[in-house]
Design a protein around this motif. Structure first.
Motif, PDB file in Angstrom:
ATOM      1  N   LEU A 147       1.221 -10.841   6.392  1.00 46.19           N
ATOM      2  CA  LEU A 147       1.861 -10.211   5.237  1.00 46.19           C
ATOM      3  C   LEU A 147       0.833  -9.883   4.152  1.00 46.19           C
ATOM      4  O   LEU A 147       0.879  -8.812   3.543  1.00 46.19           O
ATOM      5  N   HIS A 148      -0.095 -10.797   3.935  1.00 41.74           N
ATOM      6  CA  HIS A 148      -1.173 -10.561   2.980  1.00 41.74           C
ATOM      7  C   HIS A 148      -1.948  -9.299   3.360  1.00 41.74           C
ATOM      8  O   HIS A 148      -2.259  -8.450   2.518  1.00 41.74           O
ATOM      9  N   ARG A 149      -2.223  -9.147   4.645  1.00 38.55           N
ATOM     10  CA  ARG A 149      -2.977  -7.981   5.129  1.00 38.55           C
ATOM     11  C   ARG A 149      -2.235  -6.678   4.852  1.00 38.55           C
ATOM     12  O   ARG A 149      -2.820  -5.737   4.299  1.00 38.55           O
ATOM     13  N   GLY A 155      -0.135  -1.343   0.934  1.00 39.51           N
ATOM     14  CA  GLY A 155       0.515  -1.185  -0.366  1.00 39.51           C
ATOM     15  C   GLY A 155      -0.466  -1.189  -1.511  1.00 39.51           C
ATOM     16  O   GLY A 155      -0.121  -0.839  -2.631  1.00 39.51           O
ATOM     17  N   GLU A 156      -1.705  -1.604  -1.221  1.00 39.79           N
ATOM     18  CA  GLU A 156      -2.741  -1.747  -2.247  1.00 39.79           C
ATOM     19  C   GLU A 156      -2.230  -2.572  -3.429  1.00 39.79           C
ATOM     20  O   GLU A 156      -2.480  -2.277  -4.592  1.00 39.79           O
ATOM     21  N   VAL A 157      -1.469  -3.629  -3.076  1.00 34.35           N
ATOM     22  CA  VAL A 157      -0.921  -4.551  -4.070  1.00 34.35           C
ATOM     23  C   VAL A 157      -2.041  -5.480  -4.543  1.00 34.35           C
ATOM     24  O   VAL A 157      -2.732  -6.083  -3.714  1.00 34.35           O
ATOM     25  N   LYS A 197       6.902   0.509 -10.036  1.00 37.62           N
ATOM     26  CA  LYS A 197       5.686   0.885  -9.318  1.00 37.62           C
ATOM     27  C   LYS A 197       5.316  -0.192  -8.304  1.00 37.62           C
ATOM     28  O   LYS A 197       4.912   0.103  -7.165  1.00 37.62           O
ATOM     29  N   TYR A 198       5.464  -1.441  -8.698  1.00 36.93           N
ATOM     30  CA  TYR A 198       5.121  -2.552  -7.811  1.00 36.93           C
ATOM     31  C   TYR A 198       6.025  -2.548  -6.577  1.00 36.93           C
ATOM     32  O   TYR A 198       5.551  -2.674  -5.437  1.00 36.93           O
ATOM     33  N   ALA A 205       4.140  -0.442   1.873  1.00 38.79           N
ATOM     34  CA  ALA A 205       3.441  -1.286   2.840  1.00 38.79           C
ATOM     35  C   ALA A 205       4.338  -1.635   4.025  1.00 38.79           C
ATOM     36  O   ALA A 205       3.926  -1.545   5.187  1.00 38.79           O
ATOM     37  N   LEU A 206       5.559  -2.033   3.738  1.00 34.96           N
ATOM     38  CA  LEU A 206       6.493  -2.389   4.806  1.00 34.96           C
ATOM     39  C   LEU A 206       6.834  -1.182   5.669  1.00 34.96           C
ATOM     40  O   LEU A 206       6.886  -1.272   6.899  1.00 34.96           O
ATOM     41  N   ARG A 207       7.061  -0.035   5.041  1.00 40.28           N
ATOM     42  CA  ARG A 207       7.422   1.168   5.784  1.00 40.28           C
ATOM     43  C   ARG A 207       6.301   1.605   6.720  1.00 40.28           C
ATOM     44  O   ARG A 207       6.524   1.977   7.876  1.00 40.28           O
TER      45      ARG A 207
END
Length: 312
Positions: A147-149, A155-157, A197-198, A205-207
């Motif tokens: 998930l971190h990856r 997502g560039e979170v 935005k977040y 990222a999930l999509r």
């Protein structure tokens, strides 16, 4: 407003059609049919030509029936199957290819598809409703490291590690199957005042992970050099930096990473010549009417005579 425009409002329609340099008797491909927002007006400019449109969504297939005519073929497939499907239809080579990489308005506006943060609905996000992997499955089954990856890469979170840990901790208490449950689980991770935005980054990222979008895009782009005739146009519109970087590098270098390859005489091994040194962006007027145009970047290249080692 036409039914196609109601289903999906096309971004930079005039610019896309102009970039394709359409000929009435040409053969074209729209690899992202969606609601036909680009396909319908493109088809209207053909006489003896033909348009082949791809989409893996059953809703898109239903919408495509509105365009039925001898000059149109809808192909229910992922665009990563581009060469295979065009060969099967005897449609090689083609004069132009259009890819609008955004999620269709219809998908965003249908709560049960799970693409939009505006609604509560199932965590789905499948472009192909018959696909096996869902966003709920990713949230439930991926390890904290995985998930971190994806949150960091796709997502560039900025706080991807903290976000992944919050998801894992929350799912220990109860399943996360809906958009509302995910929002609640990660509420503490959201920067105050930048929640929307977040959430958009998290959903992106999930999509991308659910639909294997980056790999599919690379596979499709590599095949464009095989399906376009010399002089044919490649027109691609992206909506986030990850896609745009791949498109930009491929058009400029014929590859996604590293420097352009050259032969013994220093001649570049590049199947395309870039026509847009800077990406074309939507006008302020279009953005005001259609907020989804804000992040769109349109790049155009023309197929050269060069035939690479993968050319069939």
């Amino acid at each position: 407003m036409s039914s196609a425009a109601a289903y999906h409002r096309p971004v930079m329609l005039a610019q896309c059609l102009e970039a394709l340099e359409l000929c009435p008797d040409g053969r074209y491909v729209d690899v992202t049919f969606g609601g036909g927002g680009h396909s319908a007006p493109l088809l209207d400019q053909l006489t003896t030509g033909h348009l082949y449109s791809f989409d893996q969504d059953a809703d898109a297939e239903q919408e495509a029936r509105r365009l039925e005519r001898p000059q149109f073929t809808f192909i229910r497939a992922n665009f990563r199957d581009l060469h295979q499907e065009l060969a099967r239809h005897g449609a090689l080579p083609v004069d132009g290819l259009l890819a609008d990489l955004g999620v269709s308005s219809h998908q965003f506006d249908t709560p049960e598809r799970g693409f939009s943060t505006r609604f509560d609905g199932p965590l789905d996000m499948r472009m192909d409703p018959e696909g096996e992997r869902t966003a709920a499955g990713v949230v439930a089954e991926y390890s904290e490291a995985e998930l971190h990856r994806i949150f960091g890469m796709y997502g560039e979170v900025t706080n991807a590690r903290t976000l992944a840990a919050a998801v894992v901790q929350a799912r220990r208490s109860q399943p996360i199957n809906t958009i509302g449950e995910l929002k609640k689980a990660i509420a503490a991770c959201m920067p105050r005042g930048k929640e929307n935005k977040y959430l958009a980054q998290v959903f992106q990222a999930l999509r991308i992970e659910v639909n294997d979008e980056m790999a599919a895009l690379q596979e499709m782009l590599l095949q464009t050099a095989e399906v376009l005739r010399p002089g044919g146009r490649l027109v691609v519109m992206s909506y986030h930096s990850l896609e745009d970087r791949l498109v930009k590098n491929f058009m400029a270098k014929g590859k996604f990473f590293g420097e352009v390859e050259t032969d013994l005489f220093g001649h570049a091994h590049n199947p395309f010549e870039v026509l847009t040194r800077k990406p074309v962006e939507a006008s302020a007027e279009e953005v005001a009417e259609n907020s989804r145009a804000r992040s769109a970047k349109l790049r155009v290249a023309v197929r050269t005579e060069f035939k690479g080692k993968n050319q069939r």
